[in-house]
Write a protein that holds these residues in place. Structure first.
Motif, PDB file in Angstrom:
ATOM      1  N   MET A   1       0.818  -1.199   0.000  1.00 32.24           N
ATOM      2  CA  MET A   1       0.000   0.000   0.000  1.00 32.24           C
ATOM      3  C   MET A   1       0.864   1.266   0.000  1.00 32.24           C
ATOM      4  O   MET A   1       0.314   2.342   0.037  1.00 32.24           O
ATOM      5  CB  MET A   1      -0.920   0.014   1.218  1.00 32.24           C
ATOM      6  CG  MET A   1      -2.079  -0.963   1.155  1.00 32.24           C
ATOM      7  SD  MET A   1      -3.352  -0.580  -0.041  1.00 32.24           S
ATOM      8  CE  MET A   1      -4.061   0.890   0.598  1.00 32.24           C
ATOM      9  N   ASN A   2       2.176   1.101  -0.054  1.00 34.42           N
ATOM     10  CA  ASN A   2       3.064   2.258  -0.024  1.00 34.42           C
ATOM     11  C   ASN A   2       2.915   3.147  -1.242  1.00 34.42           C
ATOM     12  O   ASN A   2       3.225   4.333  -1.176  1.00 34.42           O
ATOM     13  CB  ASN A   2       4.521   1.809   0.090  1.00 34.42           C
ATOM     14  CG  ASN A   2       4.799   1.150   1.424  1.00 34.42           C
ATOM     15  OD1 ASN A   2       4.106   1.394   2.390  1.00 34.42           O
ATOM     16  ND2 ASN A   2       5.805   0.298   1.463  1.00 34.42           N
ATOM     17  N   ASN A   3       2.445   2.603  -2.371  1.00 29.80           N
ATOM     18  CA  ASN A   3       2.314   3.378  -3.603  1.00 29.80           C
ATOM     19  C   ASN A   3       0.963   4.059  -3.736  1.00 29.80           C
ATOM     20  O   ASN A   3       0.697   4.700  -4.748  1.00 29.80           O
ATOM     21  CB  ASN A   3       2.541   2.475  -4.812  1.00 29.80           C
ATOM     22  CG  ASN A   3       3.951   1.928  -4.855  1.00 29.80           C
ATOM     23  OD1 ASN A   3       4.882   2.579  -4.389  1.00 29.80           O
ATOM     24  ND2 ASN A   3       4.103   0.742  -5.389  1.00 29.80           N
ATOM     25  N   TYR A   4       0.096   3.907  -2.721  1.00 33.23           N
ATOM     26  CA  TYR A   4      -1.263   4.426  -2.808  1.00 33.23           C
ATOM     27  C   TYR A   4      -1.645   5.159  -1.525  1.00 33.23           C
ATOM     28  O   TYR A   4      -1.204   4.812  -0.441  1.00 33.23           O
ATOM     29  CB  TYR A   4      -2.262   3.279  -3.044  1.00 33.23           C
ATOM     30  CG  TYR A   4      -1.949   2.499  -4.295  1.00 33.23           C
ATOM     31  CD1 TYR A   4      -2.391   2.934  -5.545  1.00 33.23           C
ATOM     32  CD2 TYR A   4      -1.172   1.354  -4.246  1.00 33.23           C
ATOM     33  CE1 TYR A   4      -2.083   2.238  -6.692  1.00 33.23           C
ATOM     34  CE2 TYR A   4      -0.871   0.646  -5.396  1.00 33.23           C
ATOM     35  CZ  TYR A   4      -1.324   1.099  -6.612  1.00 33.23           C
ATOM     36  OH  TYR A   4      -1.016   0.406  -7.758  1.00 33.23           O
ATOM     37  N   VAL A   5      -2.494   6.179  -1.671  1.00 32.89           N
ATOM     38  CA  VAL A   5      -3.042   6.913  -0.539  1.00 32.89           C
ATOM     39  C   VAL A   5      -4.506   6.510  -0.420  1.00 32.89           C
ATOM     40  O   VAL A   5      -5.273   6.652  -1.375  1.00 32.89           O
ATOM     41  CB  VAL A   5      -2.942   8.437  -0.762  1.00 32.89           C
ATOM     42  CG1 VAL A   5      -3.602   9.196   0.376  1.00 32.89           C
ATOM     43  CG2 VAL A   5      -1.503   8.863  -0.934  1.00 32.89           C
ATOM     44  N   GLU A   6      -4.892   5.988   0.747  1.00 31.97           N
ATOM     45  CA  GLU A   6      -6.273   5.551   0.957  1.00 31.97           C
ATOM     46  C   GLU A   6      -7.163   6.766   1.194  1.00 31.97           C
ATOM     47  O   GLU A   6      -6.897   7.595   2.060  1.00 31.97           O
ATOM     48  CB  GLU A   6      -6.341   4.602   2.158  1.00 31.97           C
ATOM     49  CG  GLU A   6      -7.697   3.972   2.347  1.00 31.97           C
ATOM     50  CD  GLU A   6      -7.728   2.965   3.472  1.00 31.97           C
ATOM     51  OE1 GLU A   6      -8.797   2.810   4.070  1.00 31.97           O
ATOM     52  OE2 GLU A   6      -6.684   2.344   3.761  1.00 31.97           O
ATOM     53  N   LYS A  22      -5.677   6.748  -4.181  1.00 33.63           N
ATOM     54  CA  LYS A  22      -5.015   7.549  -5.206  1.00 33.63           C
ATOM     55  C   LYS A  22      -3.617   7.008  -5.392  1.00 33.63           C
ATOM     56  O   LYS A  22      -2.878   6.797  -4.426  1.00 33.63           O
ATOM     57  CB  LYS A  22      -4.963   9.010  -4.792  1.00 33.63           C
ATOM     58  CG  LYS A  22      -4.424   9.925  -5.866  1.00 33.63           C
ATOM     59  CD  LYS A  22      -4.551  11.368  -5.469  1.00 33.63           C
ATOM     60  CE  LYS A  22      -4.096  12.260  -6.600  1.00 33.63           C
ATOM     61  NZ  LYS A  22      -4.235  13.674  -6.239  1.00 33.63           N
ATOM     62  N   SER A  23      -3.254   6.771  -6.637  1.00 32.85           N
ATOM     63  CA  SER A  23      -1.929   6.285  -6.975  1.00 32.85           C
ATOM     64  C   SER A  23      -0.927   7.431  -6.853  1.00 32.85           C
ATOM     65  O   SER A  23      -1.131   8.499  -7.431  1.00 32.85           O
ATOM     66  CB  SER A  23      -1.928   5.737  -8.404  1.00 32.85           C
ATOM     67  OG  SER A  23      -0.629   5.482  -8.840  1.00 32.85           O
ATOM     68  N   LYS A  24       0.137   7.212  -6.110  1.00 35.48           N
ATOM     69  CA  LYS A  24       1.160   8.247  -5.957  1.00 35.48           C
ATOM     70  C   LYS A  24       1.950   8.442  -7.244  1.00 35.48           C
ATOM     71  O   LYS A  24       2.283   9.561  -7.606  1.00 35.48           O
ATOM     72  CB  LYS A  24       2.113   7.881  -4.826  1.00 35.48           C
ATOM     73  CG  LYS A  24       1.491   7.930  -3.457  1.00 35.48           C
ATOM     74  CD  LYS A  24       2.493   7.530  -2.390  1.00 35.48           C
ATOM     75  CE  LYS A  24       1.893   7.519  -1.010  1.00 35.48           C
ATOM     76  NZ  LYS A  24       2.862   7.063   0.004  1.00 35.48           N
ATOM     77  N   SER A  25       2.240   7.366  -7.961  1.00 39.51           N
ATOM     78  CA  SER A  25       3.074   7.463  -9.158  1.00 39.51           C
ATOM     79  C   SER A  25       2.302   7.974 -10.373  1.00 39.51           C
ATOM     80  O   SER A  25       2.837   8.728 -11.172  1.00 39.51           O
ATOM     81  CB  SER A  25       3.706   6.113  -9.469  1.00 39.51           C
ATOM     82  OG  SER A  25       2.699   5.152  -9.735  1.00 39.51           O
ATOM     83  N   ARG A  26       1.047   7.554 -10.522  1.00 39.41           N
ATOM     84  CA  ARG A  26       0.264   7.940 -11.704  1.00 39.41           C
ATOM     85  C   ARG A  26      -0.657   9.122 -11.446  1.00 39.41           C
ATOM     86  O   ARG A  26      -1.275   9.644 -12.367  1.00 39.41           O
ATOM     87  CB  ARG A  26      -0.559   6.752 -12.191  1.00 39.41           C
ATOM     88  CG  ARG A  26       0.314   5.613 -12.662  1.00 39.41           C
ATOM     89  CD  ARG A  26      -0.537   4.495 -13.180  1.00 39.41           C
ATOM     90  NE  ARG A  26       0.306   3.351 -13.493  1.00 39.41           N
ATOM     91  CZ  ARG A  26      -0.031   2.112 -13.247  1.00 39.41           C
ATOM     92  NH1 ARG A  26      -1.188   1.824 -12.711  1.00 39.41           N
ATOM     93  NH2 ARG A  26       0.782   1.124 -13.560  1.00 39.41           N
ATOM     94  N   ASN A  27      -0.796   9.513 -10.175  1.00 41.91           N
ATOM     95  CA  ASN A  27      -1.627  10.637  -9.772  1.00 41.91           C
ATOM     96  C   ASN A  27      -3.063  10.505 -10.287  1.00 41.91           C
ATOM     97  O   ASN A  27      -3.629  11.447 -10.827  1.00 41.91           O
ATOM     98  CB  ASN A  27      -1.005  11.968 -10.221  1.00 41.91           C
ATOM     99  CG  ASN A  27      -1.589  13.133  -9.451  1.00 41.91           C
ATOM    100  OD1 ASN A  27      -2.052  12.972  -8.332  1.00 41.91           O
ATOM    101  ND2 ASN A  27      -1.570  14.298 -10.060  1.00 41.91           N
ATOM    102  N   ARG A  28      -3.634   9.306 -10.129  1.00 39.83           N
ATOM    103  CA  ARG A  28      -5.034   9.094 -10.517  1.00 39.83           C
ATOM    104  C   ARG A  28      -5.704   8.177  -9.500  1.00 39.83           C
ATOM    105  O   ARG A  28      -5.043   7.455  -8.759  1.00 39.83           O
ATOM    106  CB  ARG A  28      -5.141   8.510 -11.911  1.00 39.83           C
ATOM    107  CG  ARG A  28      -4.611   7.109 -12.028  1.00 39.83           C
ATOM    108  CD  ARG A  28      -4.806   6.579 -13.424  1.00 39.83           C
ATOM    109  NE  ARG A  28      -4.502   5.158 -13.441  1.00 39.83           N
ATOM    110  CZ  ARG A  28      -4.621   4.390 -14.479  1.00 39.83           C
ATOM    111  NH1 ARG A  28      -5.023   4.905 -15.606  1.00 39.83           N
ATOM    112  NH2 ARG A  28      -4.351   3.117 -14.417  1.00 39.83           N
TER     113      ARG A  28
END
Length: 77
Positions: A1-6, A22-28
């Motif tokens: 879950m490190n790559n995503y914000v819940e 929200k995906s941190k790398s893809r910003n979507r």
């Protein structure tokens, strides 16, 4: 879950919860299905295998998957 914000919980089902993230790398925004590994049976494993190979305009795409010791996470568009 490190790559995503819940961002919140969308719902709950037989296999687990669906999280709005929200995906941190893809910003979507994505939907992440968090399932307990103990709840996954042979039918669910077969369906997951199909989802990984399936690409169709009427089916929500499986973007990523990962696991921790207790859960399997499926990331959908």
């Amino acid at each position: 879950m490190n790559n995503y914000v819940e961002l919140g919980i969308c719902g709950e089902g037989a296999y687990g919860q669906v999280l709005k993230c929200k995906s941190k790398s893809r910003n979507r925004q994505v939907a992440i299905k968090r399932m307990k590994k103990s709840a996954i049976d042979a039918k669910a494993k077969r369906e997951l295998g199909v989802l990984q190979r399936l690409h169709h305009g009427n089916v929500i795409g499986l973007v990523d998957s990962f696991a921790d010791p207790k859960h399997l996470y499926l990331v959908f568009e």
